[in-house]
Design an enzyme around this catalytic site. Structure first.
Site, short mmCIF file in Angstrom:
data_model
loop_
_atom_site.label_atom_id
_atom_site.label_comp_id
_atom_site.label_asym_id
_atom_site.label_seq_id
_atom_site.Cartn_x
_atom_site.Cartn_y
_atom_site.Cartn_z
N HIS A 216 0.84 -1.19 0.00
CA HIS A 216 0.00 0.00 0.00
C HIS A 216 0.88 1.25 0.00
CE1 HIS A 216 -3.74 -2.17 0.71
NE2 HIS A 216 -4.39 -1.02 0.63
N HIS A 263 0.49 -2.78 9.29
CA HIS A 263 1.93 -2.70 9.10
C HIS A 263 2.60 -2.00 10.27
CE1 HIS A 263 2.15 -4.19 4.97
NE2 HIS A 263 1.07 -3.48 4.71
#
Length: 449
Positions: A216, A263
């Site tokens: 991302h 993350h």
């Protein structure tokens, strides 16, 4: 001296990888988790740790993943909160119901929410959590969508049909390569998502995939900065405006991945820098690649060979996962768009504006312009969705019949490489080709070009 630097660098990386920093940031942004008790191993009676690092990919038949913690799939849950233990970022715990009551007393604006979209591999819907800052929740939800494939599936066609076809097709090249490099790196490094608890899984869609680096962050950095570099000088606008938009887009996507609990800080920083490195490599080559796609007689063969070969490499790195499918989808879309670029040029369709007309200026906004743009977008997207639906309905049963696999369970059938890889390539290459070549011809027929 060098050894001290390496040691300090490794220590810093280990520090930035710790999930407690993600949990603290979520806590600062008003996210509170409601976690169940850890399941225990019958033979040892010890709870199984959920730590970052190398791990096997979680399969849907093994466990149900609620907010990242492995729990017994048969354990009763009522809305994911009653009777659970809430683990706070500081390590303290209390019952979920009591924690929710305490939080509601403190902040009347508290809302309960479920993670965004169920897990694409396990089918798990995740664990409820509490939101104390709705503005940040919606802001970072928007930010994470800016890095999702679905956004680019909408963004690239709109850019191609309404603004600048050259910029759009070159962005598709960067997007496909970023996803291939990023997802392949994930399957080689094989780091797990941040441990939960203490991290709250605000999103669980990609929870079963590997984590390092953040793709991302990679696409959310490469696309806006590449868009800025391709358009500045080609279009008239202030440098500072373009740079600030690109930087703001990138930062929002990167920070949103930490907010979502997907993350660690290290993985996001790595994705950001990794993407800039890839972009620095591709930026000088984009003009040559685009020219080759348009003019070279052997371009179709090279496009098919290169994109299929990259997909085979990506599929051979690890067991089945949605990340491999996403990589093949991007490569298939890129192949279809590249083939359409070649066809358009060879047939004299959709030629780029001459260099003498640069820099381009944005036309004055009028009702007629807005209506035509919306019509192009709505009709074009509808055509692509119909194309995808028809191709999907035809391709999967055909491949299952070809390889002697049952077609009643599509999810299980697509876990086979011989089904998933050609399915993704066939369907999305046709979609990419339609976007760049077929739909613009449709616009000409409808007098919307």
């Amino acid at each position: 001296m060098a050894n001290d630097f390496v040691k300090s660098f490794v220590q810093m990386c280990n520090y930035l990888q710790q999930p407690c920093h993600v949990a603290r940031f979520q806590n600062l942004c008003g996210v509170r988790g409601t976690f169940p008790d850890k399941s225990t191993k019958p033979e040892s009676g010890q709870s199984e740790p959920d730590c970052p690092g190398l791990r096997k990919r979680v399969q849907s038949s093994d466990v149900s993943v609620g907010n990242g913690a492995a729990v017994d799939a048969t354990a009763p849950q009522v809305n994911g909160t009653q009777g659970d233990t809430t683990v706070r970022p500081d390590g303290s715990s209390s019952s979920a119901a009591a924690a929710a009551a305490d939080d509601d007393d403190v902040d009347s604006d508290t809302a309960r929410a479920k993670p965004l979209r169920k897990n694409s591999l396990t089918g798990d819907v995740g664990q409820e959590f509490l939101i104390h800052n709705k503005f940040l929740f919606y802001l970072f939800t928007f930010g994470t969508e800016l890095g999702n494939e679905m956004f680019f599936i909408v963004f690239f066609p709109f850019l191609f049909w309404n603004i600048d076809a050259l910029v759009s097709r070159r962005l598709i090249v960067v997007w496909a390569w970023n996803l291939f490099v990023g997802q392949s790196t994930k399957d080689m490094v094989r780091w797990s998502r941040p441990a939960s608890p203490p991290v709250v899984k605000v999103e669980v869609f990609y929870n079963s995939e590997y984590s390092m680096p953040s793709t991302h962050a990679m696409t959310g950095t490469a696309i806006p900065f590449c868009l800025f570099m391709l358009t500045y000088g080609r279009w008239e606008y202030p440098f500072l405006f373009g740079f600030c938009v690109a930087l703001g887009w990138s930062v929002l996507v990167c920070v949103s991945r930490v907010y979502m609990g997907m993350h660690s800080i290290l993985e996001v920083i790595t994705g950001f820098l990794y993407s800039l490195l890839i972009l620095a490599f591709f930026q000088p080559l984009l003009d040559k690649i685009d020219t080759f796609y348009m003019m070279d007689h052997y371009a179709p063969l090279m496009i098919i060979f290169s994109h299929v070969s990259l997909g085979l490499v990506a599929f051979s790195l690890d067991s089945w996962s949605t990340s491999r499918g996403d990589t093949a989808q991007a490569l298939g879309t890129g192949a279809g768009a590249a083939l359409a670029t070649h066809v358009n040029y060879q047939l004299g369709l959709l030629l780029d504006p001459p260099l003498s007309s640069l820099p381009l200026t944005l036309p004055s906004i009028s009702i007629g312009l807005v209506v035509r743009s919306l019509l192009r977008f709505l009709i074009g997207v509808a055509a692509l969705l119909v194309t995808r639906m028809v191709m999907k309905a035809v391709t999967i049963p055909f491949l299952c019949r070809l390889f002697g696999l049952p077609s009643d369970d599509v999810r299980r059938a697509r876990q086979h490489m011989k089904v998933e890889l050609p399915y993704r390539y066939i369907v999305y290459s046709v979609v990419g080709f339609s976007c760049v070549s077929v739909v613009p011809l449709l616009f000409r027929i409808l007098n919307l070009a």
